[in-house]
Design an enzyme around this catalytic site. Structure first.
Site, PDB file in Angstrom:
ATOM      1  N   THR A  87      -2.616  -0.408   2.448  1.00 19.87           N
ATOM      2  CA  THR A  87      -1.645   0.335   2.671  1.00 19.87           C
ATOM      3  C   THR A  87      -1.801   1.520   1.756  1.00 19.87           C
ATOM      4  OG1 THR A  87       0.047  -1.097   3.513  1.00 19.87           O
ATOM      5  CG2 THR A  87       0.756   0.994   2.741  1.00 19.87           C
ATOM      6  N   LYS A 162       2.342   3.373   9.603  1.00 22.03           N
ATOM      7  CA  LYS A 162       3.134   2.464   8.880  1.00 22.03           C
ATOM      8  C   LYS A 162       4.093   2.886   7.968  1.00 22.03           C
ATOM      9  CE  LYS A 162       3.016  -1.049   5.494  1.00 22.03           C
ATOM     10  NZ  LYS A 162       2.773  -2.450   5.458  1.00 22.03           N
ATOM     11  N   LYS A 237       6.970   1.119  -2.492  1.00 25.42           N
ATOM     12  CA  LYS A 237       5.571   1.766  -2.692  1.00 25.42           C
ATOM     13  C   LYS A 237       5.473   2.238  -1.310  1.00 25.42           C
ATOM     14  CE  LYS A 237       0.820   0.590  -1.560  1.00 25.42           C
ATOM     15  NZ  LYS A 237      -0.182  -0.367  -1.512  1.00 25.42           N
TER      16      LYS A 237
HETATM   17  P1  NAD Z   1      -2.830  -8.019  -4.333  1.00 27.19           P
HETATM   18  O1  NAD Z   1      -2.378  -7.278  -5.414  1.00 27.19           O
HETATM   19  O2  NAD Z   1      -2.335  -9.765  -4.083  1.00 27.19           O
HETATM   20  O3  NAD Z   1      -4.292  -8.167  -3.903  1.00 27.19           O
HETATM   21  C1  NAD Z   1      -5.104  -6.912  -4.053  1.00 27.19           C
HETATM   22  C2  NAD Z   1      -6.661  -7.369  -4.704  1.00 27.19           C
HETATM   23  O4  NAD Z   1      -7.326  -6.559  -4.613  1.00 27.19           O
HETATM   24  C3  NAD Z   1      -6.075  -8.134  -6.079  1.00 27.19           C
HETATM   25  O5  NAD Z   1      -6.691  -9.428  -5.802  1.00 27.19           O
HETATM   26  C4  NAD Z   1      -7.065  -7.429  -6.904  1.00 27.19           C
HETATM   27  O6  NAD Z   1      -7.854  -8.119  -7.797  1.00 27.19           O
HETATM   28  C5  NAD Z   1      -7.928  -6.696  -5.864  1.00 27.19           C
HETATM   29  N1  NAD Z   1      -8.748  -5.472  -6.600  1.00 27.19           N
HETATM   30  C6  NAD Z   1      -8.332  -4.778  -7.228  1.00 27.19           C
HETATM   31  N2  NAD Z   1      -9.282  -3.699  -7.585  1.00 27.19           N
HETATM   32  C7  NAD Z   1     -10.302  -3.917  -6.999  1.00 27.19           C
HETATM   33  C8  NAD Z   1     -11.736  -3.469  -6.803  1.00 27.19           C
HETATM   34  N3  NAD Z   1     -11.936  -2.372  -7.500  1.00 27.19           N
HETATM   35  N4  NAD Z   1     -12.577  -4.262  -5.912  1.00 27.19           N
HETATM   36  C9  NAD Z   1     -12.143  -5.118  -5.261  1.00 27.19           C
HETATM   37  N5  NAD Z   1     -10.905  -5.814  -5.375  1.00 27.19           N
HETATM   38  C10 NAD Z   1     -10.119  -5.169  -6.169  1.00 27.19           C
HETATM   39  O7  NAD Z   1      -1.973  -7.413  -3.091  1.00 27.19           O
HETATM   40  P2  NAD Z   1      -1.678  -7.797  -1.534  1.00 27.19           P
HETATM   41  O8  NAD Z   1      -0.269  -8.166  -1.571  1.00 27.19           O
HETATM   42  O9  NAD Z   1      -2.744  -8.675  -1.183  1.00 27.19           O
HETATM   43  O10 NAD Z   1      -1.723  -6.345  -0.977  1.00 27.19           O
HETATM   44  C11 NAD Z   1      -2.971  -5.779  -0.371  1.00 27.19           C
HETATM   45  C12 NAD Z   1      -2.636  -4.671   0.462  1.00 27.19           C
HETATM   46  O11 NAD Z   1      -1.877  -4.823   1.488  1.00 27.19           O
HETATM   47  C13 NAD Z   1      -1.737  -3.644  -0.338  1.00 27.19           C
HETATM   48  O12 NAD Z   1      -2.029  -2.189  -0.122  1.00 27.19           O
HETATM   49  C14 NAD Z   1      -0.403  -3.839   0.080  1.00 27.19           C
HETATM   50  O13 NAD Z   1       0.537  -2.578  -0.092  1.00 27.19           O
HETATM   51  C15 NAD Z   1      -0.710  -3.931   1.666  1.00 27.19           C
HETATM   52  N6  NAD Z   1       0.560  -4.980   2.057  1.00 27.19           N
HETATM   53  C16 NAD Z   1       0.824  -6.201   1.392  1.00 27.19           C
HETATM   54  C17 NAD Z   1       1.904  -6.799   1.996  1.00 27.19           C
HETATM   55  C18 NAD Z   1       2.463  -8.142   1.368  1.00 27.19           C
HETATM   56  O14 NAD Z   1       3.390  -8.684   1.677  1.00 27.19           O
HETATM   57  N7  NAD Z   1       1.964  -8.633   0.277  1.00 27.19           N
HETATM   58  C19 NAD Z   1       2.326  -6.419   3.441  1.00 27.19           C
HETATM   59  C20 NAD Z   1       1.736  -5.475   4.334  1.00 27.19           C
HETATM   60  C21 NAD Z   1       0.853  -4.737   3.381  1.00 27.19           C
END
Ligand code: NAD
Length: 291
Positions: A87, A162, A237
């Site tokens: 997102t 979204k 966010k």
């Molecule tokens: P998270 O923080 O658990 O995972 C993100 C991952 O990206 C981390 O493991 C981090 O180490 C990695 N990362 C950071 N910089 C990086 C780079 N330069 N190269 C490669 N990897 C890198 O977050 P999440 O909960 O998995 O969410 C991911 C996305 O999904 C976000 O944009 C969030 O808004 C969206 N989202 C999350 C949820 C939820 O319930 N968690 C629901 C819908 C959407």
């Protein structure tokens, strides 16, 4: 089919595991050193992207997406699909799509709803922006990772869908919570309030499917001490992204702005961080009109 998967966090890891479980070859990268079952871990994003038919990114925000895109686009094969499921702001999604298209790739922005539970169960909903041709290439992975993929039009439109959806969600959750808190002070039982509003014009997903009052309506995070679910932090966010987009296109969104302000205070000043977004109900219930 070879998949590169970049960002193996709370969402990315279970999504990648569903792909390997379906028999796809997945090469993954995450700087945090996390792993995912049967995913071949490599030491850079470019390496993960190199021989992939589809590169999937699941990253925290638009700045990181842009940096990763600059790193991987030159190493991706012409004709490959760049599928971003993070997102992020609409502007970042459109800029990345432009660069990817110029490099002969098929870019898709495909943010999800369904949370970590949906990622694990393979029941996410994808809201997809990009070309018909790109959408067609990704159909098989959408089918594995999710239950539904809606093609919303051109690049950036997945993110637009979204944040508009979640702006409705944030505003209706706040309206629902403040109505319950008012009902409390008027001496109206929460069950009676639910029975009336859920079958009347107060009906909404926030009330009917995710009731913020514990012990009332269907099982929801309110019945589990407001453990997320969908955290107030992620709602904040998404609301901030909605206001960033509204500013960019000069759209008047007063309810979205009010919801953003309230979730901002809740998360950053009132211990709301780490709680479900429906924990706005105990917040309102514990306050009075002059606060
Ligand atoms: P998270 O923080 O658990 O995972 C993100 C991952 O990206 C981390 O493991 C981090 O180490 C990695 N990362 C950071 N910089 C990086 C780079 N330069 N190269 C490669 N990897 C890198 O977050 P999440 O909960 O998995 O969410 C991911 C996305 O999904 C976000 O944009 C969030 O808004 C969206 N989202 C999350 C949820 C939820 O319930 N968690 C629901 C819908 C959407």
């Amino acid at each position: 089919m070879n998949i590169g998967f970049i960002g193996l966090g709370n969402m990315g890891a279970p999504m990648a595991e569903n792909l390997t479980a379906a028999g796809l070859n997945v090469t993954g990268y995450d700087p945090a050193g996390v792993t995912a079952k049967d995913v071949a871990i490599v030491s850079s994003a470019a390496q993960a992207a190199k021989n992939a038919d589809i590169v999937i990114t699941m990253l925290p925000n638009g700045d990181i997406l842009r940096a990763v895109a600059d790193e991987i686009i030159p190493s991706m094969a012409v004709g490959a699909t760049f599928l971003d499921c993070s997102t992020v702001d609409v502007e970042s999604a459109r800029q990345v799509a432009e660069k990817a298209t110029a490099a002969g790739l098929l870019p898709l922005d495909a943010p999800v709803s369904g949370g970590v539970g949906g990622a694990s169960a393979g029941t996410l909903t994808f809201m997809v922006g990009g070309s018909e041709a790109g959408f067609a290439t990704a159909k098989s992975v959408f089918d594995i990772m999710g239950q539904k993929a809606v093609h919303c039009g051109t690049s950036g439109n997945g993110q637009a869908a979204k944040i508009c959806n979640n702006m409705i969600l944030g505003a209706t959750m706040i309206a629902t919570c403040e109505a319950f808190a008012l009902a409390d002070k008027l001496g109206l039982e929460r069950q009676a309030m639910f029975d009336v509003a859920s079958t009347s014009s107060g009906y909404s997903w926030s009330l009917n499917a995710y009731c913020p009052a514990p012990g009332v309506g269907p099982q929801s995070p309110s019945d589990n001490d407001y453990k997320p679910g969908f955290s107030a932090d992620l709602m904040l966010k998404d609301l901030r992204l909605s206001q960033q987009a509204a500013t960019a296109v000069d759209a008047d969104t007063p309810m979205g702005a009010a919801a953003t302000k309230l979730y901002g205070e809740f998360v950053e000043q009132e211990n709301g961080s780490g709680q479900d977004f429906s924990a706005m109900l105990p917040r309102f219930a514990g306050r009075n009109r002059s606060q």
